[in-house]
Design an enzyme around this catalytic site. Structure first.
Site, PDB file in Angstrom:
ATOM      1  N   GLN A 117      -3.082   7.817   6.893  1.00 17.28           N
ATOM      2  CA  GLN A 117      -1.739   7.003   7.302  1.00 17.28           C
ATOM      3  C   GLN A 117      -0.899   6.813   6.085  1.00 17.28           C
ATOM      4  O   GLN A 117       0.294   6.786   6.367  1.00 17.28           O
ATOM      5  CB  GLN A 117      -2.528   5.744   8.037  1.00 17.28           C
ATOM      6  CG  GLN A 117      -1.456   4.698   8.458  1.00 17.28           C
ATOM      7  CD  GLN A 117      -0.971   3.487   7.554  1.00 17.28           C
ATOM      8  OE1 GLN A 117      -1.871   3.255   6.792  1.00 17.28           O
ATOM      9  NE2 GLN A 117       0.339   3.261   7.559  1.00 17.28           N
ATOM     10  N   ARG A 166      15.149   3.182  13.497  1.00 16.52           N
ATOM     11  CA  ARG A 166      14.617   4.450  14.068  1.00 16.52           C
ATOM     12  C   ARG A 166      15.229   5.199  15.051  1.00 16.52           C
ATOM     13  O   ARG A 166      15.378   6.055  15.339  1.00 16.52           O
ATOM     14  CB  ARG A 166      12.906   4.498  14.067  1.00 16.52           C
ATOM     15  CG  ARG A 166      12.437   4.260  12.991  1.00 16.52           C
ATOM     16  CD  ARG A 166      10.739   4.252  13.159  1.00 16.52           C
ATOM     17  NE  ARG A 166       9.872   4.005  12.011  1.00 16.52           N
ATOM     18  CZ  ARG A 166       8.438   3.260  11.929  1.00 16.52           C
ATOM     19  NH1 ARG A 166       8.250   3.023  13.226  1.00 16.52           N
ATOM     20  NH2 ARG A 166       8.269   3.371  10.663  1.00 16.52           N
ATOM     21  N   LYS A 216       6.719   2.760  20.179  1.00 20.50           N
ATOM     22  CA  LYS A 216       7.047   3.580  19.056  1.00 20.50           C
ATOM     23  C   LYS A 216       6.767   5.039  19.218  1.00 20.50           C
ATOM     24  O   LYS A 216       7.688   6.006  18.928  1.00 20.50           O
ATOM     25  CB  LYS A 216       6.752   2.964  17.880  1.00 20.50           C
ATOM     26  CG  LYS A 216       7.342   1.760  17.328  1.00 20.50           C
ATOM     27  CD  LYS A 216       6.568   1.297  15.972  1.00 20.50           C
ATOM     28  CE  LYS A 216       7.119  -0.051  15.681  1.00 20.50           C
ATOM     29  NZ  LYS A 216       6.176  -0.584  14.487  1.00 20.50           N
ATOM     30  N   CYS A 258       3.665   6.040  11.798  1.00 22.94           N
ATOM     31  CA  CYS A 258       2.549   6.869  11.087  1.00 22.94           C
ATOM     32  C   CYS A 258       2.014   7.679  12.311  1.00 22.94           C
ATOM     33  O   CYS A 258       1.720   8.975  12.263  1.00 22.94           O
ATOM     34  CB  CYS A 258       1.471   6.065  10.676  1.00 22.94           C
ATOM     35  SG  CYS A 258       0.896   4.461  11.383  1.00 22.94           S
ATOM     36  N   ARG A 286      -7.006  -0.168  17.007  1.00 25.74           N
ATOM     37  CA  ARG A 286      -7.353  -0.391  15.641  1.00 25.74           C
ATOM     38  C   ARG A 286      -8.825  -0.313  15.536  1.00 25.74           C
ATOM     39  O   ARG A 286      -9.461  -0.963  16.120  1.00 25.74           O
ATOM     40  CB  ARG A 286      -6.830  -1.725  15.182  1.00 25.74           C
ATOM     41  CG  ARG A 286      -5.145  -1.996  15.017  1.00 25.74           C
ATOM     42  CD  ARG A 286      -4.944  -3.147  13.892  1.00 25.74           C
ATOM     43  NE  ARG A 286      -3.711  -3.340  13.938  1.00 25.74           N
ATOM     44  CZ  ARG A 286      -2.857  -2.831  13.216  1.00 25.74           C
ATOM     45  NH1 ARG A 286      -3.111  -1.965  12.371  1.00 25.74           N
ATOM     46  NH2 ARG A 286      -1.441  -3.288  13.151  1.00 25.74           N
ATOM     47  N   SER A 321      -5.345   0.286   7.053  1.00 24.39           N
ATOM     48  CA  SER A 321      -4.042   0.661   6.209  1.00 24.39           C
ATOM     49  C   SER A 321      -2.753   0.577   7.235  1.00 24.39           C
ATOM     50  O   SER A 321      -1.772  -0.137   6.256  1.00 24.39           O
ATOM     51  CB  SER A 321      -4.363   1.801   5.508  1.00 24.39           C
ATOM     52  OG  SER A 321      -4.136   2.923   6.633  1.00 24.39           O
ATOM     53  N   ALA A 369       1.073  -1.292   0.239  1.00 23.20           N
ATOM     54  CA  ALA A 369      -0.098   0.138  -0.024  1.00 23.20           C
ATOM     55  C   ALA A 369       0.960   1.266  -0.022  1.00 23.20           C
ATOM     56  O   ALA A 369       0.537   2.028  -0.866  1.00 23.20           O
ATOM     57  CB  ALA A 369      -0.880  -0.009   1.256  1.00 23.20           C
ATOM     58  N   VAL A 370       1.894   1.072   0.708  1.00 23.89           N
ATOM     59  CA  VAL A 370       2.902   2.424   0.931  1.00 23.89           C
ATOM     60  C   VAL A 370       3.651   2.567  -0.469  1.00 23.89           C
ATOM     61  O   VAL A 370       3.860   3.550  -0.986  1.00 23.89           O
ATOM     62  CB  VAL A 370       3.717   2.444   2.068  1.00 23.89           C
ATOM     63  CG1 VAL A 370       4.957   3.590   2.220  1.00 23.89           C
ATOM     64  CG2 VAL A 370       2.845   2.367   3.181  1.00 23.89           C
ATOM     65  N   SER A 396       7.152 -11.459  -5.447  1.00 16.56           N
ATOM     66  CA  SER A 396       6.579 -10.556  -6.236  1.00 16.56           C
ATOM     67  C   SER A 396       7.145  -9.902  -7.560  1.00 16.56           C
ATOM     68  O   SER A 396       6.751  -9.154  -8.420  1.00 16.56           O
ATOM     69  CB  SER A 396       6.216  -9.249  -5.218  1.00 16.56           C
ATOM     70  OG  SER A 396       5.689  -9.306  -4.104  1.00 16.56           O
ATOM     71  N   HIS A 417      -5.805   7.678  10.101  1.00 17.17           N
ATOM     72  CA  HIS A 417      -5.873   7.480  11.519  1.00 17.17           C
ATOM     73  C   HIS A 417      -6.395   8.825  12.236  1.00 17.17           C
ATOM     74  O   HIS A 417      -6.109   9.916  11.701  1.00 17.17           O
ATOM     75  CB  HIS A 417      -4.378   7.457  12.002  1.00 17.17           C
ATOM     76  CG  HIS A 417      -3.754   5.892  11.788  1.00 17.17           C
ATOM     77  ND1 HIS A 417      -4.315   4.959  11.006  1.00 17.17           N
ATOM     78  CD2 HIS A 417      -2.362   5.597  12.025  1.00 17.17           C
ATOM     79  CE1 HIS A 417      -3.505   4.068  11.099  1.00 17.17           C
ATOM     80  NE2 HIS A 417      -2.343   4.441  11.605  1.00 17.17           N
TER      81      HIS A 417
END
Lengths: 342, 342
Positions: A323, A108, A221, A137, A243, A167, A22-23, A49, A250
């Site tokens: 998001q 991160r 996070k 996100c 969720r 998502s 999706a991203v 893929s 979001h």
């Protein structure tokens, strides 16, 4: 600005690692939409893929299997295939001389990896040593709203509850939400496969692994990344991540305590002027941000800014952001844009 | 216990005012399920709904238009037709010698009307002067979890975010959520009619009227009703109420600060032993309450009890409860049961 830290001053060879997600799909769209200087675009993914075809900017592209040689000549890698893939290929990417903007959580919190929200801490990006991390996100959306307020008053404590869309768990989770919703409407009981529980007309505490302190990874996070991005390593911060059956935006209910009261009018002015933020705060019509307002759009919308009646030094506000877009792909592209020569 | 305050020691004549709504239907079911001592059941509603037939406990009942004479001989009125209807008929009900258990917000904050959650403040019920108020759904669910903790430590401040189902806006809102979800899945854009915005794959801040302090009525109900039920008029309390695309169960993310730290293990023990509460708190399996766990069930499920990492005197927990059942109809019936002779 050091030359090595910036991207070269010519059309670039860009690789997307994890192009089919999706991203990844949003990254493709944004590169075109924002006229990013692309000479060549390489779509990379796992063997599974590879071979998938994809049209982009009038070109017909084929997803290649990722390998060390696939990074030869690449200037910029936008990685969005999960932490283990990013860990596996980091060395090869840096050795090839490319800059990696990584959407996973793998690096991160590493001291030598800047964690960047371009509107909040752009100066951090240029200190990279080959890798720049794109934050979680919920963190991106939240820091966009906290940063302007923090210019006026020191933050003392943040209490946040999230309302996170499907998502965040990827394209398959979005499809599962749709399929399960159909099934519930037809009187059936859906069987979860992608997420641990069905999200159809349901919700649950974020399913990332629980830590010993009973916070899940997603919540930690938010805590740790917000501290790093805002340069406030001791910021008192707690989050409950949930969720909800929304497709791609979001929302967050935020309570923020300062060292001294911050008038609502002042907070509204700061937010209205903040880059990346759109204030939607109309008490007269009770119109505040909703997921459907931001889906597919760039700004984080903030509203219902008010004084907390339980604590005079605290304000409360509500925010919604896409998001996939600002929460992931857009922020990654904006990080890359920071590295383009002026 | 004063005789006048109790209900008579014989099978009772019970009237349901607003029998055709979501809560009214649940009241019918609960009277039967809980073997409430009913001699005669009268279903009352506005002229618009009069004539509707309804089967109950093997009887074929017809909804009658509400009028003064309809309350003659009635012992107990369970009112669930909204504040204005309750206001209109209160005098007639009390004059007829009946006790009114009112599900609306009309009288909740009146000094001479007890506001009762039977597990929390049963002693208040018997002090009624004809009317007992049933609290707001989110308040009922929350006080069930706060009350056992408050026996061990004084509450200092509560910060709560809600995840409220469509049922809180009535049966029509539930139908609208289903219809709109069908439409969104078919690629259409739904047009809201019952709620101000579509809830399908969307959510929004609770749409009750905003006060001058930018809290909505629903939020101020939580603040004021929790204070009244728990006998803590100065409790510092803030709430953000949000409607989510769930059908009939509410969830709440709760942060509660005490006057001194309360160990998590102690809080869990108190909650596990609390009436009306079911602890579902298994960090090993990351299994915590969800709306689908509680829909149609009596207990409020509480889980993910943890120390707030931002404030050592605070705990956080998560709860889910059926809005129609414990959040409304069940609590009303339990109030009436408090008045039955021992």
């Amino acid at each position: 600005m050091s030359t090595a830290a910036s991207l070269p001053n010519r059309p670039l060879t860009v690789a997307i690692l994890g192009a089919s997600g999706a991203v990844g799909q949003e990254l493709l769209q944004l590169l075109q939409e924002r006229h990013f200087p692309v000479k060549e675009l390489r779509l990379l993914a796992s063997a599974r893929s590879a071979g998938t075809r994809c049209s982009w900017n009038g070109q017909d592209l084929t997803v290649q299997e990722v390998s060390e040689s696939a990074f030869a000549g690449v200037d910029l890698v936008l990685a969005s295939a999960g932490g283990s893939v990013s860990r596996q290929w980091r060395e090869a990417i840096v050795a090839a001389g490319a800059v990696m903007v990584d959407n996973s959580s793998a690096f991160r919190m590493d001291d030598d990896v800047p964690l960047v929200v371009p509107e909040v801490n752009p100066e951090a990006a240029i200190q990279h040593r080959g890798v720049i991390a794109n934050p979680n996100c919920t963190t991106i959306l939240l820091t966009l709203a906290l940063a302007p307020l923090a210019t006026r008053r020191a933050l003392r404590r943040v209490v946040v509850s999230t309302y996170q869309s499907a998502s965040g768990a990827g394209a398959q989770a979005m499809e599962e939400l749709k399929t399960h919703s159909h099934e519930v409407l037809a009187g059936m009981t859906p069987t979860p496969a992608v997420l641990p529980h069905s999200l159809a007309f349901n919700l649950f505490l974020h399913n990332s692994p629980l830590q010993a302190n009973r916070y899940c990874e997603e919540e930690m996070k938010m805590v740790n990344e917000t501290r790093k991005i805002m340069g406030l390593p001791d910021l008192r911060f707690t989050a409950t991540c949930v969720r909800v059956p929304v497709l791609r935006a979001h929302s967050e209910a935020v309570n923020v305590e300062f060292d001294a009261p911050l008038p609502v009018a002042e907070a509204r002015e700061l937010l209205a002027a903040a880059p990346g933020v759109q204030l939607m705060d109309d008490p007269a019509s009770s119109r505040f941000p909703m997921p459907t307002d931001v889906a597919g759009r760039d700004p984080v919308m903030v509203g219902r800014v008010r004084e907390d009646i339980s604590e005079p030094k605290a304000l409360e506000f509500w925010l919604c952001g896409d998001q996939i877009r600002k929460g992931a792909a857009l922020n990654a592209i904006q990080i890359a844009e920071l590295l383009l020569p002026a």
